[in-house]
Design a protein around this motif. Sequence first.
Motif, PDB file in Angstrom:
ATOM      1  N   HIS A 142       0.816  -1.212   0.000  1.00  0.00           N
ATOM      2  CA  HIS A 142       0.000   0.000   0.000  1.00  0.00           C
ATOM      3  C   HIS A 142       0.851   1.264   0.000  1.00  0.00           C
ATOM      4  CE1 HIS A 142      -4.457  -0.254   0.408  1.00  0.00           C
ATOM      5  NE2 HIS A 142      -4.183  -1.534   0.569  1.00  0.00           N
ATOM      6  N   PRO A 151       2.714   1.184  -4.048  1.00  0.00           N
ATOM      7  CA  PRO A 151       2.141   0.264  -5.044  1.00  0.00           C
ATOM      8  C   PRO A 151       2.883   0.291  -6.367  1.00  0.00           C
ATOM      9  CG  PRO A 151       0.754   2.205  -4.790  1.00  0.00           C
ATOM     10  CD  PRO A 151       1.778   2.256  -3.695  1.00  0.00           C
ATOM     11  N   GLN A 187      -0.938   6.693  -5.677  1.00  0.00           N
ATOM     12  CA  GLN A 187      -2.006   5.720  -5.462  1.00  0.00           C
ATOM     13  C   GLN A 187      -2.957   5.643  -6.654  1.00  0.00           C
ATOM     14  OE1 GLN A 187      -1.648   3.816  -2.989  1.00  0.00           O
ATOM     15  NE2 GLN A 187      -0.215   5.005  -1.766  1.00  0.00           N
ATOM     16  N   SER A 196      -3.367   2.329  -9.783  1.00  0.00           N
ATOM     17  CA  SER A 196      -4.526   1.513  -9.414  1.00  0.00           C
ATOM     18  C   SER A 196      -5.603   1.589 -10.487  1.00  0.00           C
ATOM     19  CB  SER A 196      -5.110   1.968  -8.070  1.00  0.00           C
ATOM     20  OG  SER A 196      -4.131   1.930  -7.051  1.00  0.00           O
ATOM     21  N   HIS A 212      -7.046   2.601  -1.840  1.00  0.00           N
ATOM     22  CA  HIS A 212      -5.633   2.942  -1.649  1.00  0.00           C
ATOM     23  C   HIS A 212      -5.456   4.347  -1.092  1.00  0.00           C
ATOM     24  CE1 HIS A 212      -2.374   0.159  -2.977  1.00  0.00           C
ATOM     25  NE2 HIS A 212      -3.444  -0.592  -3.178  1.00  0.00           N
TER      26      HIS A 212
END
Length: 369
Positions: A130, A133, A267, A271, A294
Amino acid sequence: MEPGADLAGEAAEQACKETGSDFARLSKKIVAAGLMRRRPWYYTLRIGVITGLFAAGWVAFALVGDSWWTLVVAVFLAVVFGQVALVAHDVGHRQVFRLRKASVRAGKIAGNLAIGMGYGWWQDKHSRHHANPNHEELDPDVIPDILVWTQGQARAAKGLPRFIGRSQAFLFFPLLTLEGFNLHVAGVRALANRSLKQRTSEGILLFTHFALYLGALFVVLPPGKAIAFLAVHQCLFGLYLGSIFAPNHKGMPTLSGNDRPDFLRRQVLTSRNVRGGWFTDIALGGLNYQIEHHLFPNMPSPQLREAQPIVRQHCEELGISYLETSLITSYSQALRSLHDAGAPIRESAATKADVETETETKADVKVDA
């Protein structure tokens, strides 16, 4: 390695403290909308239902007994185990309990005891993911193990990753059937790590699971059916888990070295969200809203859907790419990325084959001469 240490949540909190940052402004909108509030009744109901299904599955296993119909129960329990893992995930992010002790206790019961997953090992690994990433050096989920995730990793690959890498896109889903076994092995191996706190309690719960699980299988079923049950159950459990996590980051941009954008962009850009309705929300445990998860890992999963339009609009205002696709498209993008990553291995093999062919041709010409 401390169970319950939610590094992801701590990173988000630290980003919020950067007054005036893009993420701090977004966080204020989310808090003002009341989306960080606890949802005790939701989790009471969800955990109660999953616990009931877990118990019902094992009761059905005992009642069906020595019959090949037991494999239907194995399929059912594979899905239930996946749902238990999703609860352990939410507990690990302290979405369920505010206090760390309560989160650790519940996480070990759901992880170690119920499904045989080392909670402390998983919590450490997932929190590092996390925080960074898709970072080649910092995210444990993209460090080459069996698969390679970038062409740079493919060029440096040796042994099994190099052997599998040339065809890894075709082998990806078959390999996911081994993920359940991998979770068990990794949990046991982590017990040898002295940095893992509460190793004794984790080990006791983990081996209690194995004893009860294997004991039930080989007491109720003859060896052949017991092994068949174990194979179907564990393989489908691994496939289900892998299918939940595969659409989230695979095929998205990767980072390396000092390439670390600010928290919001780090993030969002790595993602991918998955479109769907209530069934998708249940099947993927809310992780289909991966961008929102996230950004706000402590946000209870049922509120991620409400956070999505706020996050999307904020990203549009800043000109930040926000990706949402169908589930099938997300799998397609992940597989295409795996195939592209393995290209250097295939090219190297093709070049080697061409050289060998040319050498053999020259040898034949020399003999004829």
